[in-house]
Design a protein around this motif. Structure first.
Motif, PDB file in Angstrom:
ATOM      1  N   LYS A 119      18.619  11.656  28.403  1.00  0.00           N
ATOM      2  CA  LYS A 119      18.105  12.877  27.772  1.00  0.00           C
ATOM      3  C   LYS A 119      16.618  12.756  27.472  1.00  0.00           C
ATOM      4  O   LYS A 119      15.850  13.713  27.635  1.00  0.00           O
ATOM      5  CB  LYS A 119      18.875  13.162  26.480  1.00  0.00           C
ATOM      6  N   GLU A 136      23.042  17.488  40.694  1.00  0.00           N
ATOM      7  CA  GLU A 136      21.898  16.971  41.439  1.00  0.00           C
ATOM      8  C   GLU A 136      22.023  15.464  41.700  1.00  0.00           C
ATOM      9  O   GLU A 136      21.499  14.947  42.682  1.00  0.00           O
ATOM     10  CB  GLU A 136      20.608  17.254  40.671  1.00  0.00           C
ATOM     11  N   LYS A 184      25.113  22.902  40.241  1.00  0.00           N
ATOM     12  CA  LYS A 184      24.146  22.277  39.342  1.00  0.00           C
ATOM     13  C   LYS A 184      24.129  20.751  39.441  1.00  0.00           C
ATOM     14  O   LYS A 184      23.329  20.091  38.798  1.00  0.00           O
ATOM     15  CB  LYS A 184      24.433  22.689  37.895  1.00  0.00           C
ATOM     16  N   SER A 225      14.737  13.085  30.847  1.00  0.00           N
ATOM     17  CA  SER A 225      14.771  14.440  31.398  1.00  0.00           C
ATOM     18  C   SER A 225      15.759  15.299  30.616  1.00  0.00           C
ATOM     19  O   SER A 225      16.967  15.273  30.902  1.00  0.00           O
ATOM     20  CB  SER A 225      15.157  14.414  32.881  1.00  0.00           C
ATOM     21  N   PRO A 226      15.279  16.065  29.640  1.00  0.00           N
ATOM     22  CA  PRO A 226      16.175  16.903  28.823  1.00  0.00           C
ATOM     23  C   PRO A 226      16.957  17.929  29.634  1.00  0.00           C
ATOM     24  O   PRO A 226      17.996  18.416  29.178  1.00  0.00           O
ATOM     25  CB  PRO A 226      15.195  17.598  27.863  1.00  0.00           C
ATOM     26  N   ASN A 227      16.484  18.262  30.832  1.00  0.00           N
ATOM     27  CA  ASN A 227      17.173  19.270  31.648  1.00  0.00           C
ATOM     28  C   ASN A 227      18.402  18.726  32.363  1.00  0.00           C
ATOM     29  O   ASN A 227      19.199  19.496  32.896  1.00  0.00           O
ATOM     30  CB  ASN A 227      16.210  19.845  32.698  1.00  0.00           C
ATOM     31  N   HIS A 228      18.522  17.403  32.401  1.00  0.00           N
ATOM     32  CA  HIS A 228      19.686  16.799  33.069  1.00  0.00           C
ATOM     33  C   HIS A 228      20.793  16.545  32.044  1.00  0.00           C
ATOM     34  O   HIS A 228      20.568  15.883  31.026  1.00  0.00           O
ATOM     35  CB  HIS A 228      19.299  15.491  33.759  1.00  0.00           C
ATOM     36  N   HIS A 229      21.959  17.056  32.347  1.00  0.00           N
ATOM     37  CA  HIS A 229      23.112  16.926  31.447  1.00  0.00           C
ATOM     38  C   HIS A 229      24.130  15.984  32.068  1.00  0.00           C
ATOM     39  O   HIS A 229      24.561  16.179  33.209  1.00  0.00           O
ATOM     40  CB  HIS A 229      23.738  18.292  31.207  1.00  0.00           C
ATOM     41  N   MET A 254      16.006  24.772  33.595  1.00  0.00           N
ATOM     42  CA  MET A 254      17.311  24.953  34.245  1.00  0.00           C
ATOM     43  C   MET A 254      18.128  23.675  34.133  1.00  0.00           C
ATOM     44  O   MET A 254      17.660  22.583  34.440  1.00  0.00           O
ATOM     45  CB  MET A 254      17.116  25.311  35.721  1.00  0.00           C
ATOM     46  N   THR A 255      19.359  23.791  33.667  1.00  0.00           N
ATOM     47  CA  THR A 255      20.230  22.633  33.497  1.00  0.00           C
ATOM     48  C   THR A 255      20.700  22.096  34.846  1.00  0.00           C
ATOM     49  O   THR A 255      21.091  22.853  35.732  1.00  0.00           O
ATOM     50  CB  THR A 255      21.466  23.001  32.658  1.00  0.00           C
ATOM     51  N   LYS A 256      20.615  20.774  34.975  1.00  0.00           N
ATOM     52  CA  LYS A 256      21.126  20.089  36.165  1.00  0.00           C
ATOM     53  C   LYS A 256      22.108  19.022  35.691  1.00  0.00           C
ATOM     54  O   LYS A 256      21.957  18.479  34.599  1.00  0.00           O
ATOM     55  CB  LYS A 256      19.979  19.452  36.954  1.00  0.00           C
ATOM     56  N   TYR A 257      23.079  18.702  36.542  1.00  0.00           N
ATOM     57  CA  TYR A 257      24.118  17.764  36.136  1.00  0.00           C
ATOM     58  C   TYR A 257      23.931  16.389  36.775  1.00  0.00           C
ATOM     59  O   TYR A 257      23.553  16.268  37.946  1.00  0.00           O
ATOM     60  CB  TYR A 257      25.503  18.278  36.526  1.00  0.00           C
TER      61      TYR A 257
END
Length: 317
Positions: A20, A44, A42, A23-27, A1-4
């Protein structure tokens, strides 16, 4: 799940790539990339803070878990709401220590050698060698705030064979300070000081800490320097003390109202140095700041914890 990770400003690609990899899920997204379709649920982590985000992020059910302040001071942030919603906070404490130390050393040397007076006299082509000159080593320098900036300054002054007297919350001993006293001793120590330097954060206890009563007990020849927070000083009381020559000189980098209004009478005084909140300007800021953020981000991604520059929200530092 994408998190910002939402930031108030951009950072170089190398640092975004490090995020990245951790944590690849953090954008990573900047404030100017936000549009009407942005999913605030999204977010965080934020790097920096905008008051415009409060109604989006400090609400029941928000995903916000951590705010990384870009500055050392956090007094302008909604700390009570952070506490209410369980948001952790870290700051940039220590990044500006050397820059602010350099700024303070410049002031101390220029004042002790009569450089400020010489610069003013130059504007009038006035040859006036009769100015007060002091050896820096002979001055009693009171540093109010013994954190990373205060310690950096005390260490530098120690190199120049100067003794630094420190003020902190409870008078605990700190390296490079010849003496340390609790904040309740400030007025007593200020009476004996040739230079008083404020480096404290702004809290309920430090609002207008420097007021008429304090300026009245200081030496008439004393120098007051503020690189902490503007609201720690009762500006009207300081102005009047300088006008009445109850205080010798003030070097001010921070103010209650910024920018300082053009018609404010402090501008007209010859025994004042005004700088536009630049003492903390730091070369290579991004690299130094990201060293703090990336270390914290690694711990956050792995364990949900922070390891550096954690702020106690109740105390504000």
């Amino acid at each position: 799940m994408t998190k910002y990770i939402l930031a108030t400003r951009p950072f170089r690609a190398e640092f975004i790539q490090q995020m990245k990899e951790i944590s690849p899920n953090h954008h990573f997204v900047t404030a100017d990339e936000i549009d009407s379709n942005f999913d605030w649920n999204k977010v965080e982590i934020t790097i920096g803070w905008s008051n415009d985000w409060e109604k989006k992020l400090l609400i029941a059910g928000s995903s916000l878990k951590w705010v990384q302040s870009i500055s050392a001071g956090v007094d302008t942030l909604p700390l009570e709401k952070f506490e209410t919603y369980g948001v952790r906070l870290s700051n940039a404490r220590g990044i500006h220590a050397q820059s602010i130390t350099d700024h303070l050393l410049a002031i101390l040397f220029m004042k002790s050698r009569g450089i400020f007076e010489a610069m003013q006299n130059q504007q009038e082509a006035l040859w006036q060698p009769d100015v007060a000159i002091n050896n820096l080593q002979d001055l009693r320098i009171l540093i109010v705030g013994t954190g990373k900036i205060g310690q950096c300054l005390a260490k530098s002054l120690d190199f120049f064979q100067c003794s630094s007297i420190g003020i902190n919350t409870n008078g605990r001993k700190i390296d490079y300070f010849s003496e340390t006293y609790a904040l309740v001793e400030l007025a007593h120590q200020a009476q004996k000081a040739d230079v008083v330097i404020n480096i404290l954060p702004l809290t309920e206890d430090t609002y207008h800490l420097y007021n008429k009563n304090l300026f009245d007990v200081m030496k008439k020849s004393a120098t007051f320097i503020n690189v902490g927070r503007g609201a720690s000083v009762d500006t009207e009381a300081l102005y009047q003390s300088l006008v009445d020559e109850k205080l010798g000189f003030a070097a001010l980098d921070v103010f209650e109202d910024e920018p300082l209004p053009k018609d404010y009478p402090l501008w007209t005084l010859k025994n004042v140095l005004i700088t536009p909140h630049l003492s903390g300007y730091t070369p290579h800021f991004q690299k130094a700041f990201m060293q703090i953020f990336i270390d914290n981000f690694e711990a956050f991604a792995e364990k949900g914890s922070l390891t550096k520059n954690i702020v106690n929200i109740k105390s504000g530092y």
